[in-house]
Design an enzyme around this catalytic site. Structure first.
Site, PDB file in Angstrom:
ATOM      1  N   LYS A  34       0.799  -1.232   0.000  1.00  0.00           N
ATOM      2  CA  LYS A  34       0.000   0.000   0.000  1.00  0.00           C
ATOM      3  C   LYS A  34       0.830   1.279   0.000  1.00  0.00           C
ATOM      4  O   LYS A  34       0.413   2.285  -0.583  1.00  0.00           O
ATOM      5  CB  LYS A  34      -0.960   0.001   1.189  1.00  0.00           C
ATOM      6  CG  LYS A  34      -2.022  -1.079   1.114  1.00  0.00           C
ATOM      7  CD  LYS A  34      -2.920  -1.050   2.333  1.00  0.00           C
ATOM      8  CE  LYS A  34      -3.906  -2.211   2.309  1.00  0.00           C
ATOM      9  NZ  LYS A  34      -4.808  -2.191   3.483  1.00  0.00           N
ATOM     10  N   ALA A  82       1.938   1.530  12.053  1.00  0.00           N
ATOM     11  CA  ALA A  82       2.124   2.827  11.404  1.00  0.00           C
ATOM     12  C   ALA A  82       2.370   2.641   9.905  1.00  0.00           C
ATOM     13  O   ALA A  82       2.987   3.476   9.262  1.00  0.00           O
ATOM     14  CB  ALA A  82       3.284   3.586  12.047  1.00  0.00           C
TER      15      ALA A  82
END
Length: 269
Positions: free
Chosen positions: A77, A139
């Site tokens: 991603k 994160a």
């Protein structure tokens, strides 16, 4: 026209989902059912691509003239952002993309829908983020999207815990720029003192993975949410249930994204 795997023709629009590993993906089942339901002549197939091969795979996909677009999931991603020709302002700020539309000229346009889907899934099950304190494990790409979506949804406080502290600090800095009144902390594996606890890492996808946080610190007044869809009950969710927590599996996040994904890539009859 309605389509199924027995009716694929030269007119059928092709879509893919890029992942590594690929066995766990649930998007093909959901989007293929949606296309059949609305009468769109298309098919979504899983495409197993390693991180080392991602750039080459994406370069090839953009040359396919009957490709409508593709979905991107773990671990691609964040990397895929720089492989797009254009991304939305929110995706650029988040630093990740999970849905890409191929324009007629081969340009790739990216968007990030994970956060919207996650928050919509919570609300669908009666969990309102507004005014709650949230603990976020991770994160990476999905974690970034969820952090921004939780901030937009009005959480009172957000704690980010990540194995690499620098990545957590980078996310916190970008959140501070976009939401200057939000209280953001860098956390430890201890999730205590938060109303909502979210695993936005890939830990739990493989059997034997360590837990993404210290589950012994969970208390019955907390809600624990996952982004992992398979297994439906991860080791974290099982541990949370054993401690009396309310739990939210990963599937609702995808369910709430399907129509957003379909609209973005142009799956319209």
């Amino acid at each position: 026209m309605s389509t199924s795997s027995h009716q694929i023709t030269g007119h059928t629009r092709i879509f893919g989902i890029l992942a590594d590993p690929i066995h766990h993906v649930k998007t093909p089942q959901g989007l293929n059912a949606l296309m059949q339901r609305v009468g769109y002549d298309g098919v979504l197939v899983p495409l197993h691509a390693s991180a080392d091969d991602l750039a080459s795979v994406v370069a090839g996909l953009r040359l396919l003239r009957n490709l409508g677009g593709f979905i991107v999931t773990v671990p691609h991603k964040t990397t895929v952002v720089d492989l797009c020709d254009e991304v939305s302002e929110s995706a650029r700020l988040i630093g990740a993309v999970n849905t890409i539309r191929r324009a007629a000229d081969g340009r790739l346009v990216g968007e990030m829908l994970d956060g919207h889907g996650f928050v919509a899934g919570l609300r669908q099950n009666g969990i309102q983020p507004a005014g709650r304190s949230a603990y976020l494990a991770g994160a990476g790409g999905a974690a970034n999207a969820i952090a921004f979506a939780l901030a937009q949804a009005g959480v009172s406080r957000l704690t980010i815990a990540n194995r690499t502290r620098a990545k957590a600090e980078d996310l916190a800095s970008r959140l501070a720029g976009a939401f200057p009144t939000l209280h953001v902390d860098i956390g430890s594996p201890d999730p205590s003192g938060h109303d909502l606890v979210v695993n936005a890492t890939s830990l739990g996808l493989k059997e034997g993975d360590p837990l993404p946080l210290d589950a012994s610190r969970l208390t019955a007044d907390q809600t624990v949410a996952e982004i992992i869809m398979q297994p439906a009950t991860t080791a974290l969710l099982a541990a949370a249930q054993a401690r009396g927590c309310r739990t939210q599996p990963g599937q609702p996040m995808l369910d709430c994204q399907l129509e957003l994904m379909a609209k973005f890539v142009g799956m319209e009859p």
